[in-house]
Write a protein that holds these residues in place. Structure first.
Motif, mmCIF file in Angstrom:
data_model
loop_
_atom_site.group_PDB
_atom_site.id
_atom_site.type_symbol
_atom_site.label_atom_id
_atom_site.label_comp_id
_atom_site.label_asym_id
_atom_site.label_seq_id
_atom_site.Cartn_x
_atom_site.Cartn_y
_atom_site.Cartn_z
ATOM 1 N N UNK A 21 0.858 -1.178 0.000
ATOM 2 C CA UNK A 21 0.000 0.000 0.000
ATOM 3 C C UNK A 21 0.902 1.238 0.000
ATOM 4 N N UNK A 22 0.304 2.423 -0.068
ATOM 5 C CA UNK A 22 1.093 3.648 -0.166
ATOM 6 C C UNK A 22 2.050 3.812 1.016
ATOM 7 N N UNK A 23 1.589 3.467 2.205
ATOM 8 C CA UNK A 23 2.473 3.594 3.365
ATOM 9 C C UNK A 23 3.701 2.706 3.225
ATOM 10 N N UNK A 24 3.533 1.523 2.662
ATOM 11 C CA UNK A 24 4.667 0.619 2.446
ATOM 12 C C UNK A 24 5.679 1.215 1.475
ATOM 13 N N UNK A 25 5.183 1.907 0.452
ATOM 14 C CA UNK A 25 6.081 2.524 -0.519
ATOM 15 C C UNK A 25 6.958 3.575 0.152
ATOM 16 N N UNK A 26 6.378 4.336 1.074
ATOM 17 C CA UNK A 26 7.166 5.368 1.754
ATOM 18 C C UNK A 26 8.132 4.767 2.762
ATOM 19 N N UNK A 27 7.743 3.708 3.434
ATOM 20 C CA UNK A 27 8.680 3.056 4.342
ATOM 21 C C UNK A 27 9.876 2.510 3.566
ATOM 22 N N UNK A 28 9.629 1.993 2.386
ATOM 23 C CA UNK A 28 10.723 1.501 1.540
ATOM 24 C C UNK A 28 11.577 2.663 1.033
ATOM 25 N N UNK A 29 10.926 3.746 0.586
ATOM 26 C CA UNK A 29 11.660 4.899 0.068
ATOM 27 C C UNK A 29 12.606 5.464 1.121
ATOM 28 N N UNK A 30 12.133 5.566 2.361
ATOM 29 C CA UNK A 30 12.884 6.227 3.426
ATOM 30 C C UNK A 30 13.634 5.242 4.320
ATOM 31 N N UNK A 31 13.663 3.979 3.903
ATOM 32 C CA UNK A 31 14.408 2.983 4.657
ATOM 33 C C UNK A 31 15.888 3.324 4.702
ATOM 34 N N UNK A 32 16.536 3.004 5.827
ATOM 35 C CA UNK A 32 17.949 3.281 5.968
ATOM 36 C C UNK A 32 18.266 4.644 6.543
ATOM 37 N N UNK A 33 17.242 5.449 6.827
ATOM 38 C CA UNK A 33 17.457 6.781 7.398
ATOM 39 C C UNK A 33 17.203 6.830 8.898
ATOM 40 N N UNK A 34 16.962 5.676 9.507
ATOM 41 C CA UNK A 34 16.802 5.642 10.950
ATOM 42 C C UNK A 34 15.418 5.983 11.452
ATOM 43 N N UNK A 35 14.422 5.944 10.585
ATOM 44 C CA UNK A 35 13.060 6.266 10.992
ATOM 45 C C UNK A 35 12.313 5.026 11.474
ATOM 46 N N UNK A 215 16.512 14.065 0.377
ATOM 47 C CA UNK A 215 16.055 15.424 0.680
ATOM 48 C C UNK A 215 14.898 15.407 1.671
ATOM 49 N N UNK A 216 13.972 14.477 1.495
ATOM 50 C CA UNK A 216 12.852 14.360 2.428
ATOM 51 C C UNK A 216 13.360 13.983 3.817
ATOM 52 N N UNK A 217 14.257 13.013 3.866
ATOM 53 C CA UNK A 217 14.810 12.595 5.156
ATOM 54 C C UNK A 217 15.541 13.743 5.837
ATOM 55 N N UNK A 218 16.328 14.499 5.069
ATOM 56 C CA UNK A 218 17.055 15.628 5.645
ATOM 57 C C UNK A 218 16.099 16.679 6.184
ATOM 58 N N UNK A 219 15.012 16.930 5.467
ATOM 59 C CA UNK A 219 14.042 17.911 5.946
ATOM 60 C C UNK A 219 13.401 17.433 7.260
#
Length: 226
Positions: A21-35, A215-219
């Motif tokens: 689902x959409x939430x899964x796509x964002x977790x994958x996109x931002x994976x590795x940034x410590x979130x 860029x999203x993670x940095x913000x």
């Protein structure tokens, strides 16, 4: 850092078993940034208690229009304003980009030029950035604090910063080519065939998803806008 994902729609049924689902796509996109992540399905009227329920927020895309009469939109706009007033970092993608602008005094409507689908290139503060997109609606009038970061001939307000409080993008850095291919198969009936064909031809070309993820993670972490 705990990120609250406000999910405002669901991926097509045919895609969710394999692509998520959409939430899964964002977790994958931002994976590795410590979130760490918690998802609230606001489209189904599932809301957090308030802006302090997470340390940063992200609003997903949706097949709905921000200006349409859906029961989840008024309370979502109230939550957006509460997050903004609290100074908690807020990110919006596609519908999220639009509803944040609308909640803060901007205007969203269907683009007179029609659909924008597949790989698009944007002038992003002087650099050329390629991202996948899938939308017909656009932000056409900006809130007072908005600053445009990116645009192209088909989308004047393609990325927006609101000081160091909110960072929003019309395109979909979370959409890999496999998801665009799935949308072509399952959610393109209303899209003109020539645009569908062009989107299909552009599958496999490079994009800046990883750049936008950084860029999203940095913000979210530092409030730095790029």
């Amino acid at each position: 850092m705990h990120i609250g994902i406000l999910q405002t729609g669901h991926a097509p049924d045919a895609l969710r078993p394999t692509l998520g689902d959409y939430s899964d796509l964002f977790e994958r996109l931002l994976g590795g940034h410590g979130f760490t992540f918690t998802t609230w399905n606001v489209v189904d009227m599932e809301f957090p208690d308030g802006p302090d329920a997470a340390e940063g927020w992200l609003i997903t895309g949706s097949r709905h229009g921000a200006y349409e009469d859906h029961p989840f939109i008024p309370p979502l706009e109230e939550l957006i304003r509460a997050i903004y007033d609290a100074g908690t970092p807020l990110v919006g993608i596609c519908f999220g980009h639009q509803v944040i602008a609308q909640a803060l005094g901007g205007k969203v409507e269907k683009f007179g030029g029609g659909w924008v689908v597949g790989r698009q290139t944007y002038n992003w503060s002087g650099d050329e950035i390629a991202l996948n997109a899938w939308h017909q609606d656009q932000v056409v009038s900006l809130p007072d604090e908005a600053r445009v970061l990116a645009s192209n001939g088909g989308c004047a307000n393609a990325a927006i910063a609101y000081g160091n409080k909110a960072y929003t993008v019309q395109a979909h850095p979370e959409f890999r080519d496999d998801f665009i291919e799935g949308l072509i198969e399952h959610r393109s009936d209303a899209v003109p065939p020539d645009l569908v064909d062009k989107a299909r031809q552009n599958l496999g070309r490079d994009n800046a998803n990883a750049v936008l993820a950084d860029r999203i993670a940095a913000f979210l972490k530092t409030r730095e806008v790029a």
